[in-house]
Write an enzyme that holds these catalytic residues in place. Structure first.
Site, PDB file in Angstrom:
ATOM      1  CG  ASP A   1      -1.905  -1.041   1.595  1.00  0.00           C
ATOM      2  OD1 ASP A   1      -2.088  -1.742   0.723  1.00  0.00           O
ATOM      3  OD2 ASP A   1      -2.024  -1.419   2.641  1.00  0.00           O
TER       4      ASP A   1
HETATM    5  N1  URA Z   1      -0.925  -5.875   4.020  1.00  0.00           N
HETATM    6  C1  URA Z   1      -1.427  -4.541   3.875  1.00  0.00           C
HETATM    7  O1  URA Z   1      -2.600  -4.254   4.595  1.00  0.00           O
HETATM    8  N2  URA Z   1      -0.762  -3.626   3.396  1.00  0.00           N
HETATM    9  C2  URA Z   1       0.280  -3.951   2.585  1.00  0.00           C
HETATM   10  O2  URA Z   1       0.902  -3.054   2.256  1.00  0.00           O
HETATM   11  C3  URA Z   1       0.793  -5.036   2.724  1.00  0.00           C
HETATM   12  C4  URA Z   1       0.117  -6.240   3.410  1.00  0.00           C
END
Ligand code: URA
Length: 226
Positions: free
Chosen positions: A104
Site C-alpha cells: 500500500d
Molecule cells: N497488508 C496490508 O494491509 N498492506 C500492505 O501493504 C501489505 C500487506
C-alpha cells in the site's frame, strides 16, 4: 549470441538507432576489442560500455526499500511511484521491470522488482505460500489472545468466502507486533487487524521469502543475483 544493437536496447541503454552512434563513438568493446558494427553478433557477457560490463544481462532482480507515500503502480495520478526510485534505464528494459506483488501507499519496506516473469509468478502465486513478515503498529493495546486468533486459520475478512491461513503473531510491545503471513490478499494485514477491532497505524514489511532489508536504506535498492 545476440545482435549488439538489440542487446543494448533490450537492457535499456539506448535505442537501436542510438546504438549505432554509441558503437561509432568507440564506446563499446567486445572481449576487450572496440566493436566495429552495431549489428554484429556478440556474447553479451563479453560486452563493455564505457569500460563497464553490462548490467543484469540474464534478468534483473532487485530489493527496493519502499518509503511510505510511494505507490506500486506504473500509472500516473496516484502520487510518486516506486519506479521513480529506480534507475531510469531499468524502465527502458524489455521485458519491463515490475514489482512482485504490491505494498500500500502507506506501507514501507521490502519489495522485489524484476523483469523475470516466472519469478513474479513464483513469488506471488497463492500456492507458493511465500512468507512475508510485517512490523505492525496499532492504535490501542494488543491482547495476548490475539496470538491464538491469528494462528487459528479462522480469521474471516469482510466480503471473502475463505478464512485467512494461520498467521504467526509475535507481540513486541503494547502497541507493536510482528506478523508472518503466507498469503497476499488485498490490504491483508490491515484487514486482519481490523477484523479483530484494531486499527493499523503503521505497517512495514521487513522480510519477503528469505530476503531482508539488511543494509538497504529507505528509498535505496540493491541488485541480487537472479
Ligand atoms: N497488508 C496490508 O494491509 N498492506 C500492505 O501493504 C501489505 C500487506
Amino acid at each position: 549470441m545476440r545482435r549488439l544493437d538489440q542487446l543494448l536496447s533490450s537492457l535499456g541503454y539506448c535505442s537501436r538507432q542510438e546504438a549505432r552512434e554509441v558503437v561509432k563513438a568507440g564506446q563499446v568493446s567486445v572481449a576487450g576489442v572496440v566493436a566495429a558494427r552495431s549489428d554484429q553478433r556478440v556474447d553479451p557477457h563479453q560486452v563493455t560500455l564505457d569500460g563497464e560490463p553490462l548490467e543484469a544481462i540474464d534478468g534483473l532482480l532487485a530489493i527496493l526499500h519502499k518509503p511510505v507515500g510511494y505507490v506500486c503502480t506504473h500509472a500516473d495520478g496516484e502520487g510518486p511511484t516506486i519506479y521513480e526510485l529506480l534507475p531510469d534505464r531499468w524502465m527502458m528494459r524489455n521485458p519491463a521491470v515490475t514489482s512482485a506483488g504490491r505494498l500500500d501507499k502507506d506501507t514501507s519496506g521490502l519489495i522485489l522488482v524484476t523483469d523475470i516473469g516466472p519469478l513474479v509468478h513464483r513469488f506471488t502465486s497463492p500456492r507458493a505460500e511465500v512468507e512475508k513478515v510485517y512490523e505492525v503498529t496499532v492504535d490501542h493495546e494488543l491482547e495476548p489472545g490475539l496470538v491464538d486468533t491469528f494462528a487459528s486459520g479462522e480469521i474471516m475478512l469482510r466480503n471473502e468466502a475463505k478464512p485467512c491461513l494461520p498467521a504467526k503473531l509475535v507481540i513486541t510491545s503494547p502497541l507493536t507486533a510482528s506478523l508472518t503471513i503466507t498469503e497476499g490478499r488485498y490490504h491483508q494485514v490491515r484487514r486482519m487487524f481490523a477484523s479483530q477491532g484494531w486499527h493499523v497505524t503503521g505497517l512495514h514489511r521487513s522480510r519477503f521469502a528469505d530476503y531482508t532489508l539488511d543494509g538497504i536504506d529507505e528509498g535505496e535498492w540493491r541488485l541480487l543475483p537472479p
